[in-house]
Structures are given as structure tokens and as C-alpha cells.
Design a protein around this motif. Structure first.
Motif, PDB file in Angstrom:
ATOM      1  N   TYR A 385      -3.868 -10.030  37.704  1.00  0.00           N
ATOM      2  CA  TYR A 385      -2.668  -9.280  37.494  1.00  0.00           C
ATOM      3  C   TYR A 385      -3.061  -7.857  37.777  1.00  0.00           C
ATOM      4  CZ  TYR A 385      -0.915 -13.566  35.738  1.00  0.00           C
ATOM      5  OH  TYR A 385      -0.372 -14.727  35.463  1.00  0.00           O
ATOM      6  N   CYS A 386      -3.916  -7.706  37.550  1.00  0.00           N
ATOM      7  CA  CYS A 386      -4.645  -6.116  37.517  1.00  0.00           C
ATOM      8  C   CYS A 386      -5.929  -5.866  38.236  1.00  0.00           C
ATOM      9  CB  CYS A 386      -4.389  -5.358  36.498  1.00  0.00           C
ATOM     10  SG  CYS A 386      -4.747  -5.993  34.885  1.00  0.00           S
ATOM     11  N   GLU A 401      -5.471 -14.137  34.288  1.00  0.00           N
ATOM     12  CA  GLU A 401      -4.880 -15.100  33.505  1.00  0.00           C
ATOM     13  C   GLU A 401      -5.601 -15.283  32.282  1.00  0.00           C
ATOM     14  OE1 GLU A 401      -1.419 -16.095  33.864  1.00  0.00           O
ATOM     15  OE2 GLU A 401      -1.555 -17.189  32.180  1.00  0.00           O
ATOM     16  N   ARG A 422      -4.083 -13.679  29.099  1.00  0.00           N
ATOM     17  CA  ARG A 422      -3.478 -12.880  30.253  1.00  0.00           C
ATOM     18  C   ARG A 422      -3.638 -11.430  29.971  1.00  0.00           C
ATOM     19  NH1 ARG A 422       2.390 -13.535  31.989  1.00  0.00           N
ATOM     20  NH2 ARG A 422       1.710 -15.635  32.345  1.00  0.00           N
ATOM     21  N   ASN A 424      -2.243  -8.069  31.828  1.00  0.00           N
ATOM     22  CA  ASN A 424      -1.319  -7.592  32.775  1.00  0.00           C
ATOM     23  C   ASN A 424      -1.215  -6.398  33.109  1.00  0.00           C
ATOM     24  OD1 ASN A 424       0.118  -6.566  30.543  1.00  0.00           O
ATOM     25  ND2 ASN A 424       1.961  -7.261  31.381  1.00  0.00           N
ATOM     26  N   ASN A 630       0.865  -9.926  42.740  1.00  0.00           N
ATOM     27  CA  ASN A 630       1.648  -9.585  41.116  1.00  0.00           C
ATOM     28  C   ASN A 630       1.894  -8.059  41.175  1.00  0.00           C
ATOM     29  OD1 ASN A 630       1.505 -12.101  40.042  1.00  0.00           O
ATOM     30  ND2 ASN A 630      -0.827 -11.993  40.110  1.00  0.00           N
ATOM     31  N   ALA A 633      -0.327  -4.765  41.243  1.00  0.00           N
ATOM     32  CA  ALA A 633      -1.781  -5.278  41.224  1.00  0.00           C
ATOM     33  C   ALA A 633      -2.491  -4.776  42.500  1.00  0.00           C
ATOM     34  CB  ALA A 633      -1.958  -6.637  40.922  1.00  0.00           C
TER      35      ALA A 633
END
Lengths: 1027, 249
Positions: A385-386, A401, A422, A424, A630, A633
Motif C-alpha cells: 500500500y505504501c 497488507e 494493513r 495504508n 494502490n 503508493a
């Protein structure tokens, strides 16, 4: 509607996050100061080892297969080569194939090859391609003339397989055989063939490979190791390396840095040889990551990007990074789409595609520019996600995740901290602490090693954090859904929050950005963009040009301008306090936006990655499709590489080694047809006016995706614009008007890269001669001239007619005058007068009077008749009788005469006047005057014969012959005027009236055959019958 | 007393001439007459006359034939003819005398007088007779022109004459040799005599031989440059005729 759905889903996500709230985390009731609860470093550590993540490279590319079914003549591909036109040549055991894109052209023995089985190939500096055959034959293809022919070597018969062929930099061809050693020759020079052997210092008989290095030295791979040939010294030298056994050397490659070589042995591995200090060499075996030797390398290729490609006998194609295998090592085998693990030949083409010729066909791997790193757990890729870069180089922290991971580009990774859910959003503050948003748990502050995790109390577990950022002052900013934005000072842990009351139009912040000037920018869903300059907040809305209020992404370009992408797929650029819409060619809602070092905007969205730059008209899609990036990201590392978090792992590529196939196709006009007939092309060609049906057939070669090649053409002089791009590779121009034309052609490859310079072919269609100005001028002049000539001719012709008429009249008048004078024969007149003088002198007035009267009557008759063209027969007869009487008087009755007139004859009919008298005079003067011994006689007879008057004058004179003789004796020569004039008159009368006057003359003879006179018959048509 | 004979085929002609001589001329006696060439030759040989009246037209040979046959031509000749243009031209070329029939008594007297003068001056026209016969021998066209002058008679070929120029009643004849002969005849006489032989009257005072024209210089009438370098003016009226005749050569 869509926007509502998005908000709804966002909310739903928050709810589910709450449900997964970790039991380890509790919240301390400290409203203004953050407090952290430490967790055991050991627990975190044990977690990291207990979970078995495999982290591997993937998407290394797979091979597309080409076999006999695709058009190859045979499946064993022994050699590969790309010619100057970009065409791929494929040597097989059953002939040569040429790949020009979608199709293969096959050449066999019948097309000019020496043999079908081709074992080696090389191209020379002249654009020729040389083929070595299994049976020892050599063939050559000349691209200039498009001819394929067999080369006969003088002085040497090669009956062993040709395993290698090399065209050196000076144009010499080298042939390595298996059993006959090395042969060289210069094309076109039959005496240049040379066989090298023991006498030259070459002990080896089998040559497996040939290579010329950048210094011009020729390297031979033989059954006795590596042999160098120094062309300047014309000497062979065996390379002796202590570490290497004498063995078959099957492949030699000059190192990319030109300071060494790679040598592939049949049995003793792959060796990296470096030259040190002149001719001292240092050897080192190159081994695999698994520390195994690379045996039986058939071919070695450098891809120009630092990779060495090995075609092996049984292990497929291996790619090494650098000569020392320092980087990733990729293996391509049957599993990657190769038809066989026996790779005989490898080619790295100009577009970056790798071609592998195997025992069972040809494989093609398109350029792979994206690397994907997968974090796998139980077979499922973990979403990232990042991405956060940490120091040192290429070391990253990933929010996934399943928690935080530390990762470096060598592929080494470890779990960081104890969070197992997760993450984010992520940021690293100036103290080196990581701030991570864990949905359902809040925001955690984690030490660099992950040993301690503390939760930020001010942020409730239920708060949905969308983004975390850092400003230039070192403050951490946290954007939330519906709860505004928080600012945390890491030193004091003091928290401030901002929302609608501070100048925002929305309490939700979707993305935030701190620009290089230290200004904070907030993108909100439904509330436009809000700026914080350190003092106050300002929102940019429709008034400032933002026509969409739902901001998804923010980015700053190299010039410092802020760009944004909206939910509606619109993009804006900040400029002078306003935002302007920019058409970047895509209309997807972005999930991430970033500018790279080249100031190119990369937009992740929809199902791929796009690039936009001001100097490119069309955005190009990267090779990355079908992957979901994402939200926000993305990261550009200090090397300029892009790192992207996707649902299926971490993606990396280097924009500097562009995603695009930058190589425009090589364009070539194959032939030109003029009125359906091929014509040899030459620039500035001159065509005749009727050669105005012109066709072109052309090819653009781009081997990456031949089916995506597009053409555009323009015929300057006819077309105003370029044609729309099309796949058609021919164009016809029927019925071209005269003029100058330039045929322009360009093509693009699969990525829409067009030829910078179009191919230009100039030709000229001549004007038909009847359309040229000079033709019209000539025509006009000719017409004018003709007209003038006609007028002149006409005038002249009228004049001539007039003149002729005048002349004829003159002639008639003249002849009539002459006729008159003929009647008045001066002799006759003067002799008559003489006779009268005699009578006067001798006092005989009666005779003189009688003579004078008759003479007067005759003269009167002549004068009166001569003014008439026609007189009656009776008048003519009276005149003739008078004349005869006077003549007989003058000649003192020397002759007698008779006149007979046919009773049937109508004497009132008219005949031309005074025609007959000259015949009578002629008879008297020439026939009778010279007569001696007998009395002369002259008979005139007029008869009617049908429509003609027949007039006979017969004398008994001396005859024509004698008369002529007498005349000839006379001096001076007397011209017989009378008869000449009469003949002329007859002619004129005939011409004028077409009357058919004619005369016949008969010489009369007596019984003894002596001349006894002349008979003249004159035929005069009677005028009454004419009418 | 001049002894004369008459040769004429016609009785009337002979008798008429004899009668006229007797009536109009003094100091002349007709000593014989002949009616043909043959009898004429015999008569001349026998009678040795001072003067022969010779008819040109006779059957069985003409007057010139007779002259051919007479060896010693110790006599003067007066030709008589009713009409014979060609003979007359030849006679005039040779500057001999002739009478036209019917005979004009005045002309007869003049001719006889001239003969009497010749005889008394002991000069003779015999060379002229030779010239006549020679001219007659050449094909019809007499080429030798007799130019009687103060020194006698000069015989010149026509192509030796460059031009003739009128000089009162005389005519100056300019020859290729550079000599000029002055003849007591008018230019008109020579124009008549020579106009059939490439001579052209280009001016009232000039008769030129067209074969000796070197150059024609244009002008109102123009000027002709002759082969001896002299310039002859062409009168305006004669210009066209001159140019046409020049072209015809």
C-alpha cells in the motif's frame, strides 16, 4: 453517483477495519500529548522469523515461439543476425529465413544458397551477409542488389563444416572450419584466399568461434583453447592460461567495458579474463548464484545494458548482470516458453528484444522493463500500500497488507515491527521514527529497527487515515476522512487539527503534499485543493479554475508547479495562483501521480501506468498493464527509479531506460511500380506524362511487435496532409497530373514512436508536350505561318493565273500577229512589188495595174481575215486561190495548181483562219522552186470526213529530204518561220479548244522509188459539230 | 567607167535593175547578167567586172555561195535582196553595202557613188568580204564586227567590246585592250546591231556589253562598274530592262 459510491466504499472500509482491531493496542486518554506503549523487541523479532515469506523476482519475461508452422524452413536455428534494414536473418539446417515483421521469407539452395544447411552467418561493412554451410560451401546475399549467390573459393576446397564466419573491419572474410583450420579471403579478389595452418603458427584444426575485438584483434575459439591473430603482425598466438585446461572454446565475447573477455568452454566452464598491464591476463571463473559452473556455452551475447546472455547446450538461456555475475541471474528454459533448452544462437536486437535460436525453433522475448517483486504468503501475492525509502540506497520500508517490511533491491527483506495488519500510509520523521497508519488501530510511531511501537492517542482507532506526510519544519501531517487534518510536532508531540473552520471546504483529506518551498497542499474529496503556507489556509476552487472538486492525487513538477488529478479523470496544473486544465491524453482517475527526474509525469490509473511529457504528443502506456496501483503508493528514488505499490507486489522500473520502445522502425521502400511495372528507383526521377500511375511498396521493420507497425504517407504536390496511420504497406497514385512530387513515408513502432525524418523520394511527372507553353507557341507560330503562307500562296496563285492568262493572251495575240506576218511573207510581198516595179520600169501599165489590183486584194483579204479567229471555208478558199494565182504569176508559170472541194462539204462552216496558206507556201518555196526539168504542180483538196475537214496539200516537188539538204547548204541558215508558226498555232488552238487539230506528212515516191513530192494532210474539226 | 554585172535569178529583177542603173547612174555600164550562181561565177571570171550586183536569194545556191566560188574578188559588191534579215545583219556587221528590192533609185545612186569613190581611192572593201564570209561560216551569229574608221577597218570580236559611248554622230567603242575606236556611226546603229548579243543600252549615251559588267551599284538608276574599271551610269528608265537582261545571262 460514482463519487457517492466511492465515499460509501471508503466508509465501509473504515467499518471493517474497526472489526479487526488488534487486542495488543490500547489507547491512553491523553488528549494533547502522544503517549506510546512499548512492545517487546523480541516479540517483534520472533514474528519476523516465524512467518515464512518468500520474496522473489518475477515477470522476467517469457519467450514467444516461432517454428516451422510460422514459416521457418527448419527448426534448428544455428545463427541469428540483424541486417542494416533491421531484418532478422535466421540460419537453419534447412535454409535461411528472413523475418521482416509479420512474415518470413525463405531462401533455399534453388534461390542461390550453396547448401540448405547453414551453420554460420556474418554481415560485413558493405551490407552483405555471408553464409557458411555444413558441407563447406559459402554463400552471400547482397542487399544492394537483392541477390543471393554462391561464392566459390579459389585454390581451396572446403569439405568440412563451417562453424564460424567473420567479416572483419577491413572487409576480409574469415572462415572457421571444423577440420581445415582457418581460411580468409577478400570478396572480389580470387587470389586473396589464404588457408592458415601449422606454418602460420595455427596448430588447431577445428575453429568453433571467431570474434574481432574493438582493437581489431581476431580471436579464435579452437579445440586447443583460445588463439589470437594479430593482423598487423600476421601472427597467431595461443593464449595460455594456467587456470584453464586446453579444451574446446565454443564462445568468446569481449567484455562490455572492453577490458577483458568472456570465454565459454565446452567442458570447463565460463571464464572472465581481464587484461592487466599489457599482455598479462587474469582469469576467474564465472559461476552461477548456486556456485555451479556454466558448461557448454554455445554463444555469448552482450545486450548493451550490462547483461551477458548465455546460450547453453542444455540449460536454456541465462542472463547474467555483468561479467562477474554480480546482479540478478535469470534463467530462461522451456518453462519460459523456449522450445528447447538447447540454445544455439542468441541475438539482442536494436529494439531490445532477445531472440534465442534453439534446436527446436526460434524464441523471442520482448524487452522487459518492469521488475515486479512479489511478497508471497501461501501462494498469494501480498498487496503493497505504501512505499517509503530509507537510507541507505535502495532500501525501502513497505506498508503491506501484512504489516511493515524492510526491503532492499538485492531482494533481501525482513519484517519490521510487530504490526501484522494493513498499513495504508507511512512517513519517516526527521528523528528517524516511522509513522504508520493502521486502519482500525490508529497511527503508530515505530522506531527505525521496529523494536518499539507506540500509538498516537489523539487519533482514534475508528479514524480513517488517508494519508500521512512531513513538512519542511519536520511536522507530521495526517489527513483523515471527515475528521480533518492533524499536525503533530514530533519533538513536543503537540497535535493541532484543522478543518472547515480553518479554510477547508471539506473535513476529508484524501492526499497531501509538501512542496519544495515548504507549502502544504491538501487534496480533498469534494472540497477542491487547500493550501497552507504556514500562516493560513486557502482553498482553490472553481474560481481558480478547478472544475472538479474531487481531488485524488497531487504532484509537483521540476519547475515547482503543483499538478492534480481528479476523480473525473481530469488533470490540472497550477500556474500563477490558478489551476489550468491540461489534456494529458488519458481520462482515467489516477491512483498515483509522480514526476520523475526528467520531469515526465507518471500516472498510475485504470489498469496501467502512463507517461506524459510536454514534448510527447501521445501518452504511452508502459509495459505495465492489468495491475492495480494502490492510492498514492508511489515513490521516485534518488536514482530516478519508480517504485510502485500494487495489489500484487512491489513494482520497479527505470524511466531513464524508458518503458517505451524508442526505436522507430527502419523504413524501406521495397519497390516502385510505374503503370504496374517495377522501376528502378532513383532520386529526382523523371517520368513521362503517360507514366502517371505510380505505386509504392514499402516495409517498416520493427521486430518488437511487427503487427503494430503503422504507416503514414504523404505525396507532396498532391496530398495536403499526412494520411491517417494505417497498416497498408503499399499505396497507388493513379492519374498524377504533371508536376513535382515528393513521396514522404514514415512509420511507427508498437509504442507509437515515429521516424523523426520521413523517407523522402522525389520524382517529376513531365507535362505532355501539348500542355507545355513552347508547344502552344510553336503551334501558334505554325498556324500563323501557315495562314500567312496560304494567303501569300493564294495571292501569288491569283497573280500567276492572271499572269498566265495575260501571257496566253499575249501569246495568242503574238501568234496571230506572227500568223499575219507569215501570210505576208516578206519575200512574197517584196518580190511581188519587185515584179510590179518591173512592169512600171518597162512601161507595161496594164500588167502593172492587174498585178497591183490582185496584190491589193490579197493584202486586204489577209488584213481582214487575220482579225478574225474563224472564217468560213469559202472565204479561206477564195483567199488561197488568190494567193496561188499571185505566186504562179511571180514564178512566171513555173508551176500549175488545182483546187478541189468536196461537194458534200458545207463551205459556210467555219475553220480557224489562214491555217492552210503556210502549207501551200511551203510546198512552193521548198518543193517546187528547186524543181528543174519538169513543171511543178500543186493540188489542194478539201474533203469532209465525219466531223472533220480533211485538207490535203500535195506537190510534185523535190521532197522533204532534198529540201532539207538544200536548206542546210544555204548560208546564212534560214529559219522556216511559216511552218514553225503554224505548228505553234495548231498547238495553241488545241490547248484552247481541245479541238484535236492534227497534221500528217507523207513523202511521195515515183515508180523508181525516187522522191516525187510531199503530201500534207491537215485535219480540222468542224466548229458546228463541236457545239 | 565602172563595169558592172548583175546576178539575179528573176528575169524581172535583172531587167528592172539594169534599166534603173541606165536611167539613174552615170559612169557605170552593165556588162553582163547571170540568172544563177553557176552562170554568175562564169560571168564574173569572163567579164572581170568592177562591181557585182549580187542577189542573195537564188534557187540552187545564194549570193554568198557565189562569193565562195570566186577566187579573185577584184570587185566591189552591192548585195540586192527583197528580204533577208539574217543576210542583211551579216552584211552590216561587215560594213558592206546592199540594196533592197524594189530598188529605190536614190539609194542605188548613193551606193554606186560610194563604189566609185572606193575605186578611185584605190581602197577596197575586200577585207570586209572576207570578214563577212568568216562571220557567215560561224554558226549563224556573226562574231566579228567591222569598225570602219579613219585608219581603215578594224575587226573586233564582240567579247572584246566593253562598251560603246555616243559622241555626237560618232560612236566611241571601248575595247578590252584599252583602245578606243571612234566610228562614224550612231550609237543607235550599234544598239540595233548588237542588242541580240548581250549588249544593252543602259543610257542614252551608253551601250554596254553585259558580259563585262563587274558590279551593279544601286542608286536611283544605279551605276555599273565595268570590267575595265569604268563606271557607267544607268538611266532610271532603263534600269528594269537592264537588270532583267543582266539576270538572263
Amino acid at each position: 453517483m460514482l463519487r457517492r459510491l466511492f465515499l460509501f466504499l471508503n466508509g465501509l472500509f473504515t467499518l471493517t477495519s474497526k472489526a479487526h482491531r488488534s487486542p495488543f493496542v490500547s489507547k491512553l486518554p491523553r488528549p494533547t500529548f502522544l503517549s506510546f506503549r512499548s512492545l517487546s523487541f523480541f516479540i517483534a523479532l520472533s514474528f519476523s522469523f516465524s512467518l515464512s515469506f518468500s520474496f522473489c523476482f518475477a515477470q522476467q519475461g517469457s519467450f514467444t515461439h516461432f517454428g516451422v508452422e510460422d514459416g521457418l524452413p527448419q527448426s534448428t536455428v544455428r545463427s541469428l543476425l540483424q541486417d542494416t534494414l533491421g531484418r532478422l536473418w535466421i540460419a537453419t539446417d534447412g535454409g535461411v529465413a528472413r523475418y521482416e515483421g509479420p512474415r518470413f521469407t525463405v531462401f533455399h539452395k534453388k534461390d542461390g544458397l550453396a547448401e540448405d544447411k547453414v551453420t554460420a552467418m556474418a554481415k560485413d561493412t558493405q551490407g552483405r551477409i555471408w553464409f557458411g554451410h555444413w558441407g563447406g560451401g559459402v554463400s552471400c546475399y547482397d542487399s544492394k542488389t537483392d541477390t543471393l549467390f554462391t561464392v566459390t573459393l579459389a585454390q581451396v576446397k572446403v569439405n568440412k563444416p563451417i562453424s564460424a564466419i567473420l567479416a572483419d573491419k577491413v572487409g576480409k572474410i574469415w572462415i572457421g572450419t571444423e577440420g581445415l583450420g582457418l581460411i580468409s579471403f577478400t570478396p572480389g579478389d580470387t587470389l586473396s584466399t589464404k588457408v592458415y595452418g601449422r606454418q602460420d603458427g595455427l596448430l588447431a584444426k577445428k575453429i568453433y568461434c571467431l570474434m574481432q575485438d574493438s582493437k581489431g584483434v581476431i580471436w579464435l575459439g579452437t579445440e586447443l583453447g583460445v588463439v589470437r591473430f594479430l593482423p598487423m603482425e600476421s601472427r597467431f598466438a595461443k593464449m595460455a592460461f594456467a587456470e584453464i585446461m586446453d579444451d574446446d572454446v565454443t564462445a568468446i565475447l569481449e567484455a562490455p567495458d572492453k577490458h577483458g573477455f568472456l570465454i565459454g568452454m565446452r567442458h570447463y566452464g565460463l571464464w572472465d579474463i581481464k587484461s592487466e598491464l599489457g599482455d598479462v591476463w587474469k582469469c576467474k571463473e564465472v559461476k552461477s548464484k548456486a556456485s555451479a559452473s556454466f558448461h557448454a556455452v554455445n554463444t555469448l551475447v552482450n545486450d548493451g545494458a550490462g547483461h551477458i546472455l548465455l546460450g547453453t547446450e542444455s540449460e536454456g538461456l541465462i542472463s547474467l548482470k555483468g561479467c562477474n555475475n554480480s546482479g540478478e541471474e535469470l534463467h530462461y528454459t522451456i518453462a519460459n516458453g523456449l522450445a528447447s533448452n538447447q540454445v544455439l544462437s542468441v541475438l539482442y536486437d536494436r529494439e531490445g528484444n532477445v531472440w534465442a535460436g534453439t534446436f527446436l525453433g526460434l524464441g523471442k522475448r520482448s524487452r522487459a522493463d518492469v521488475q515486479r517483486f512479489e511478497l508471497r504468503e501461501e501462494g498469494t501475492p501480498t498487496p503493497v500500500y505504501c512505499v517509503l525509502q530509507t537510507i541507505p540506497q535502495k532500501a525501502f520500508v513497505l506498508g503491506t497488507e501484512r504489516g511493515l517490511y524492510q526491503f532492499d533491491a538485492r531482494g533481501e527483506q525482513r519484517l519490521l515491527g510487530t504490526i501484522r495488519s494493513r498499513v495504508n500510509a507511512l512517513v519517516r520523521d526527521r528523528t528517524g521514527m516511522l509513522w504508520a497508519s493502521v486502519p482500525g488501530r490508529g497511527v503508530a510511531r515505530i522506531s527505525e529497527e521496529g523494536s518499539s511501537v507506540t500509538w498516537l492517542e489523539r487519533i482514534a482507532a475508528s479514524t480513517q487515515v488517508n494519508c500521512i506526510g512531513l513538512d519542511t519544519a519536520g511536522n507530521v501531517w495526517i489527513g483523515t476522512l471527515r475528521e480533518g487534518v492533524f499536525r503533530v510536532d514530533p519533538k513536543t508531540m503537540r497535535v493541532s487539527d484543522f478543518g472547515i473552520s480553518d479554510g477547508f471546504q471539506s473535513n476529508s483529506v484524501h492526499t497531501l503534499l509538501c512542496d519544495r518551498a515548504g507549502t502544504m497542499w491538501f487534496g480533498t474529496p469534494g472540497g477542491f485543493i487547500t493550501r497552507f503556507d504556514g500562516q493560513k489556509f486557502k482553498t482553490f476552487s472553481e474560481k481558480e479554475g478547478l472544475t472538479d472538486n474531487f481531488i485524488l492525487c497531487l504532484a509537483q513538477d521540476q519547475q515547482g508547479a503543483i499538478w492534480c488529478g481528479t476523480y473525473d479523470g481530469r488533470y490540472f496544473k497550477q500556474s500563477h495562483g490558478r489551476f489550468e486544465s491540461v489534456a494529458i491524453g488519458i481520462d482515467y482517475a489516477p491512483s498515483a501521480m509522480v514526476f520523475d527526474a526528467q520531469n515526465k509525469l507518471w500516472v498510475a490509473g485504470g489498469n496501467g501506468l502512463f507517461c506524459y511529457s510536454n514534448d510527447t504528443l501521445n501518452p504511452s502506456k508502459s509495459g505495465l498493464t492489468g495491475i492495480e496501483i494502490n492510492a498514492n503508493a508511489c515513490l521516485v528514488d534518488e536514482a530516478g527509479d519508480l517504485w510502485l505499490g500494487s495489489m500484487s507486489g512491489l513494482l520497479n522500473f527505470s524511466p531513464s531506460q524508458s518503458l517505451r520502445n524508442q526505436q522507430a522502425p527502419i523504413l524501406h521502400i521495397d519497390r516502385m511500380l510505374v503503370s504496374f511495372r517495377p522501376r528502378l528507383m532513383e532520386q529526382d526521377m523523371q517520368l513521362k506524362y503517360d507514366e502517371n500511375f505510380v505505386s509504392f511498396e514499402y516495409t517498416a521493420i520493427s521486430l518488437t511487435e511487427p503487427s503494430k507497425v503503422r504507416y503514414q504517407y504523404q505525396l507532396q504536390g498532391l496530398d495536403k496532409e499526412w494520411s491517417p496511420p494505417s497498416q497498408t504497406s503499399s499505396i497507388s497514385y493513379p492519374n498524377l497530373q504533371p508536376g513535382d512530387y515528393t513521396f514522404l513515408l514514415k512509420a511507427c513502432n508498437n509504442d507509437g514512436v515515429w521516424n523523426k525524418e520521413p523517407l523522402a523520394f522525389r520524382f517529376h511527372v513531365a507535362a505532355p508536350f501539348w500542355k507545355t507553353w513552347w508547344f502552344w507557341l510553336i503551334l501558334l507560330l505554325t498556324l500563323l505561318f501557315t495562314l500567312i503562307a496560304y494567303i501569300q500562296w493564294r495571292v501569288q496563285s491569283v497573280e500567276r493565273k492572271e499572269q498566265q492568262k495575260t501571257e496566253l493572251n499575249k501569246k495568242i495575240a503574238n501568234i496571230e500577229l506572227k500568223a499575219l506576218r507569215a501570210q505576208m511573207n516578206p519575200h512574197f510581198i517584196f518580190n511581188t512589188l519587185n515584179s510590179i516595179q518591173h512592169f512600171v520600169v518597162h512601161n507595161d501599165p496594164d500588167s502593172a495595174q492587174k498585178y497591183l489590183a490582185k496584190f491589193g486584194q490579197l493584202i486586204r483579204t489577209i488584213l481582214s481575215n487575220s482579225s478574225l479567229a474563224y472564217i468560213t471555208i469559202a472565204e479561206e478558199l477564195a483567199y488561197l486561190e488568190l494567193y496561188l494565182e499571185l505566186e504562179s504569176l511571180r514564178f512566171e508559170n513555173k508551176f500549175e495548181y488545182t483546187i478541189n472541194c468536196d461537194a458534200e462539204l458545207d463551205t459556210s462552216e467555219e475553220i480557224p483562219s489562214m491555217l492552210i496558206q503556210p502549207y501551200l507556201e511551203n510546198a512552193i518555196v521548198h518543193g517546187l522552186m528547186h524543181l528543174s526539168g519538169k513543171k511543178g504542180a500543186i493540188h489542194l483538196r478539201l474533203e469532209k470526213m465525219d466531223t472533220t475537214l480533211k485538207c490535203t496539200v500535195e506537190d510534185n516537188g523535190v521532197g522533204r529530204q532534198r529540201a532539207t539538204a538544200l536548206k542546210a547548204a544555204m548560208r546564212p541558215k534560214h529559219k522556216s518561220m511559216g511552218m514553225a508558226i503554224t505548228s505553234e498555232r495548231l498547238e495553241i488552238l488545241n490547248n484552247m479548244n481541245n479541238s484535236g487539230l492534227r497534221q500528217t506528212v507523207t513523202d511521195l515516191t515515183d515508180e523508181k522509188g525516187q522522191a516525187s513530192g510531199t503530201r500534207v494532210e491537215l485535219f480540222i474539226p468542224l466548229s458546228s459539230e463541236e457545239e | 567607167m565602172i563595169r558592172a554585172v548583175i546576178v539575179d535569178d528573176e528575169l524581172k529583177g535583172r531587167e528592172t535593175l539594169r534599166t534603173l542603173i541606165m536611167r539613174h547612174c552615170k559612169g557605170i555600164e552593165v556588162v553582163g547578167m547571170a540568172d544563177s550562181v553557176a552562170s554568175g561565177v562564169t560571168l564574173i571570171r569572163n567579164a572581170a567586172p568592177d562591181l557585182v550586183f549580187l542577189d542573195i536569194e537564188m534557187p540552187g545556191g545564194n549570193g554568198f555561195d557565189l562569193l565562195d566560188k570566186v577566187k579573185d574578188k577584184n570587185f566591189e559588191i552591192i548585195f540586192t535582196t527583197a528580204y533577208s534579215q539574217y543576210a542583211i545583219k551579216a552584211i552590216r556587221f561587215s560594213a558592206l553595202d546592199y540594196l533592197l528590192k524594189p530598188v529605190n533609185p536614190q539609194e542605188l545612186q548613193d551606193a554606186v557613188l560610194k563604189v566609185a569613190q572606193l575605186l578611185s581611192a584605190s581602197t577596197s572593201n575586200r577585207r570586209n568580204v572576207d570578214a563577212l564570209l568568216s562571220n557567215l561560216q560561224e554558226n549563224n551569229e556573226p562574231k566579228k564586227l567591222a569598225l570602219p574608221n579613219t585608219e581603215g577597218v578594224a575587226f573586233v570580236n564582240l567579247d572584246e567590246i566593253i562598251r560603246c559611248m555616243a559622241d555626237a554622230n560618232y560612236t566611241g567603242i571601248y575595247l578590252t585592250s584599252g583602245k578606243k575606236i571612234l566610228v562614224a556611226r550612231t550609237l543607235k546603229d550599234y544598239e540595233e546591231l548588237l542588242s541580240e548579243d548581250d549588249f544593252c543600252r543602259v543610257h542614252h549615251a551608253h551601250l554596254i556589253n553585259l558580259r563585262h559588267v563587274r558590279e551593279y551599284i544601286k542608286g536611283e538608276g544605279g551605276t555599273v562598274l565595268m570590267s575595265d574599271g569604268t563606271r557607267v551610269e544607268v538611266s532610271r528608265r532603263k534600269k528594269n530592262e537592264f537588270l532583267e537582261r543582266l539576270k538572263a545571262i
